[in-house]
Each structure stands twice: as C-alpha cells, then as structure tokens.
Scaffold this motif. Sequence first.
Motif, PDB file in Angstrom:
ATOM      1  N   UNK A  73      -0.455 -53.280 -16.851  1.00 21.37           N
ATOM      2  CA  UNK A  73      -1.018 -54.717 -16.878  1.00 21.37           C
ATOM      3  C   UNK A  73      -2.286 -54.770 -17.623  1.00 21.37           C
ATOM      4  N   UNK A  74      -3.049 -53.725 -17.354  1.00 21.20           N
ATOM      5  CA  UNK A  74      -4.373 -53.676 -18.120  1.00 21.20           C
ATOM      6  C   UNK A  74      -4.018 -53.684 -19.845  1.00 21.20           C
ATOM      7  N   UNK A  75      -3.103 -52.945 -20.082  1.00 23.25           N
ATOM      8  CA  UNK A  75      -2.592 -52.675 -21.566  1.00 23.25           C
ATOM      9  C   UNK A  75      -1.966 -53.902 -22.040  1.00 23.25           C
ATOM     10  N   UNK A  76      -1.266 -54.857 -21.363  1.00 24.13           N
ATOM     11  CA  UNK A  76      -0.700 -56.029 -21.676  1.00 24.13           C
ATOM     12  C   UNK A  76      -1.844 -56.997 -21.888  1.00 24.13           C
ATOM     13  N   UNK A  77      -2.593 -56.952 -21.065  1.00 21.88           N
ATOM     14  CA  UNK A  77      -3.741 -58.132 -21.108  1.00 21.88           C
ATOM     15  C   UNK A  77      -4.585 -57.679 -22.216  1.00 21.88           C
ATOM     16  N   UNK A  78      -4.855 -56.620 -22.407  1.00 25.58           N
ATOM     17  CA  UNK A  78      -5.759 -56.106 -23.632  1.00 25.58           C
ATOM     18  C   UNK A  78      -4.875 -56.463 -25.026  1.00 25.58           C
ATOM     19  N   UNK A  79      -3.696 -56.037 -24.935  1.00 21.30           N
ATOM     20  CA  UNK A  79      -2.864 -56.499 -26.088  1.00 21.30           C
ATOM     21  C   UNK A  79      -2.874 -57.471 -26.529  1.00 21.30           C
ATOM     22  N   UNK A  80      -2.991 -58.764 -25.639  1.00 19.66           N
ATOM     23  CA  UNK A  80      -2.902 -60.135 -25.555  1.00 19.66           C
ATOM     24  C   UNK A  80      -4.261 -60.767 -25.668  1.00 19.66           C
ATOM     25  N   UNK A  81      -5.167 -59.964 -25.870  1.00 16.83           N
ATOM     26  CA  UNK A  81      -6.707 -60.570 -26.314  1.00 16.83           C
ATOM     27  C   UNK A  81      -7.257 -61.002 -24.888  1.00 16.83           C
ATOM     28  N   UNK A  82      -6.881 -60.699 -23.743  1.00 19.44           N
ATOM     29  CA  UNK A  82      -7.553 -61.373 -22.368  1.00 19.44           C
ATOM     30  C   UNK A  82      -8.536 -60.680 -21.909  1.00 19.44           C
ATOM     31  N   UNK A  83      -8.269 -59.300 -22.058  1.00 23.58           N
ATOM     32  CA  UNK A  83      -9.300 -58.379 -21.585  1.00 23.58           C
ATOM     33  C   UNK A  83      -9.878 -57.518 -22.590  1.00 23.58           C
ATOM     34  N   UNK A  84     -11.020 -56.863 -22.663  1.00 19.37           N
ATOM     35  CA  UNK A  84     -11.323 -55.561 -23.515  1.00 19.37           C
ATOM     36  C   UNK A  84     -11.911 -54.591 -22.744  1.00 19.37           C
ATOM     37  N   UNK A  85     -11.829 -53.335 -23.570  1.00 19.26           N
ATOM     38  CA  UNK A  85     -12.396 -52.068 -22.789  1.00 19.26           C
ATOM     39  C   UNK A  85     -13.862 -52.166 -23.105  1.00 19.26           C
ATOM     40  N   UNK A  86     -14.673 -51.690 -22.294  1.00 16.79           N
ATOM     41  CA  UNK A  86     -16.102 -51.678 -22.629  1.00 16.79           C
ATOM     42  C   UNK A  86     -16.731 -50.304 -21.834  1.00 16.79           C
ATOM     43  N   UNK A  87     -17.872 -50.098 -22.429  1.00 16.85           N
ATOM     44  CA  UNK A  87     -18.575 -48.761 -21.833  1.00 16.85           C
ATOM     45  C   UNK A  87     -18.858 -48.983 -20.496  1.00 16.85           C
ATOM     46  N   UNK A  88     -18.844 -48.208 -19.470  1.00 13.36           N
ATOM     47  CA  UNK A  88     -19.190 -48.242 -18.349  1.00 13.36           C
ATOM     48  C   UNK A  88     -20.840 -48.302 -18.107  1.00 13.36           C
ATOM     49  N   UNK A  89     -21.471 -49.302 -17.580  1.00 11.69           N
ATOM     50  CA  UNK A  89     -22.611 -49.092 -17.127  1.00 11.69           C
ATOM     51  C   UNK A  89     -22.911 -48.017 -16.175  1.00 11.69           C
ATOM     52  N   UNK A  90     -22.095 -47.721 -15.158  1.00 13.96           N
ATOM     53  CA  UNK A  90     -22.339 -46.805 -14.240  1.00 13.96           C
ATOM     54  C   UNK A  90     -22.080 -45.421 -14.528  1.00 13.96           C
ATOM     55  N   UNK A  91     -20.980 -45.319 -15.194  1.00 17.21           N
ATOM     56  CA  UNK A  91     -20.571 -43.679 -15.446  1.00 17.21           C
ATOM     57  C   UNK A  91     -20.636 -43.547 -16.820  1.00 17.21           C
ATOM     58  N   UNK A  92     -21.580 -42.585 -17.141  1.00 12.61           N
ATOM     59  CA  UNK A  92     -21.447 -42.182 -18.552  1.00 12.61           C
ATOM     60  C   UNK A  92     -19.907 -41.507 -18.947  1.00 12.61           C
ATOM     61  N   UNK A  93     -19.442 -41.909 -20.020  1.00  7.74           N
ATOM     62  CA  UNK A  93     -18.020 -41.392 -20.704  1.00  7.74           C
ATOM     63  C   UNK A  93     -16.892 -42.124 -19.853  1.00  7.74           C
ATOM     64  N   UNK A  94     -17.205 -43.017 -19.137  1.00  6.50           N
ATOM     65  CA  UNK A  94     -16.097 -43.867 -18.344  1.00  6.50           C
ATOM     66  C   UNK A  94     -16.075 -45.395 -19.095  1.00  6.50           C
ATOM     67  N   UNK A  95     -14.719 -45.659 -19.146  1.00  7.62           N
ATOM     68  CA  UNK A  95     -14.672 -47.390 -19.776  1.00  7.62           C
ATOM     69  C   UNK A  95     -14.399 -48.105 -18.568  1.00  7.62           C
ATOM     70  N   UNK A  96     -14.774 -49.327 -18.774  1.00  5.53           N
ATOM     71  CA  UNK A  96     -14.409 -50.305 -17.673  1.00  5.53           C
ATOM     72  C   UNK A  96     -13.749 -51.406 -18.650  1.00  5.53           C
ATOM     73  N   UNK A  97     -13.661 -52.506 -17.850  1.00  4.91           N
ATOM     74  CA  UNK A  97     -12.588 -53.666 -18.584  1.00  4.91           C
ATOM     75  C   UNK A  97     -13.471 -54.959 -18.270  1.00  4.91           C
ATOM     76  N   UNK A  98     -13.329 -55.928 -19.149  1.00  2.00           N
ATOM     77  CA  UNK A  98     -13.995 -57.072 -18.887  1.00  2.00           C
ATOM     78  C   UNK A  98     -13.295 -58.249 -19.299  1.00  2.00           C
ATOM     79  N   UNK A  99     -13.397 -59.459 -19.082  1.00  2.00           N
ATOM     80  CA  UNK A  99     -12.451 -60.528 -19.471  1.00  2.00           C
ATOM     81  C   UNK A  99     -13.156 -60.739 -20.841  1.00  2.00           C
TER      82      UNK A  99
END
Length: 138
Positions: A73-99
């Motif tokens: 579901x995350x991959x589909x939302x990203x492929x359709x431009x509804x979400x994007x991966x973003x650097x995590x503010x909490x953990x170095x080296x981890x990514x988060x998602x945002x709308x």
Amino acid sequence: MPRAKQGAAHPQNAASPAQNQKRRSVCPVACTLDLLGDKWTLLVVRDLLHGKSHFKEFLASPEGIATNILAERLARLAANGLIERCPSGDTVGKEGYRLTEKGLSLRALMAQIRSWGLDHIDGTDARLQADGSITLSN
C-alpha cells in the motif's frame, strides 16, 4: 481548481504509468476506488493525516495490517503521488513517509467518511487525535 465539463478532457489529470495499470474505465469513481477502495489504503492515509510516518507506527494501528500488505500500500500510494519518502527526523538512516499535496487533498474526504461513520454506524468512536495520540472513551 475548476472541474472539467462532463466528457471534456482534463489535461492536468493525465494518468501516470502507475495510474494506467489495471484501469477498468475512465469513470472517476471507478478510478478512485481502484486506487483507494481496498480495506487498508484509507487507513494508511488516516494514520498519515494523524501524524504517523514510520512503518512500525502503521503496524501499531489497532486494525493489524500485515507487513506485506502495508509495504504494498505504501508503494502504491507513492507510485501514484499521494505520499513520498522523507528522511526521518527521529532516527538517522531511517526513512519515513509523508503525504504530498495530492495526498493532503484527501483530508476533507476523510473527515466526511469519519463523520458519516459516527452518524450512521452504531458503536463507532473517533479516538485518533491530530497529534497521533489515542483518546479512550468510557
């Protein structure tokens, strides 16, 4: 933004390759349901709107989504431009998602679905708060 007249072309809504996959028709209701109409996608959007951004946070939601379903579901939302991966503010080296802006445009629809559920389905309770916390009712 004004809507196109019925039957008129709507160039700013040209389909991306991800959106063209498995399209049943050009009906906007059918196309929206193909993207958002399964049992999990809007719950992921709900969690994003309420401040969740990491894979583990989505897994902690009370509905119990499986890891493989969540990843798809995350991959589909990203492929359709509804979400994007973003650097995590909490953990170095981890990514988060945002709308994205497109994803954030679902906020009013989600509010309407929430209100409808509260008004018409006995036993429902809005527990998620804007900050992502949960309010327990008595």
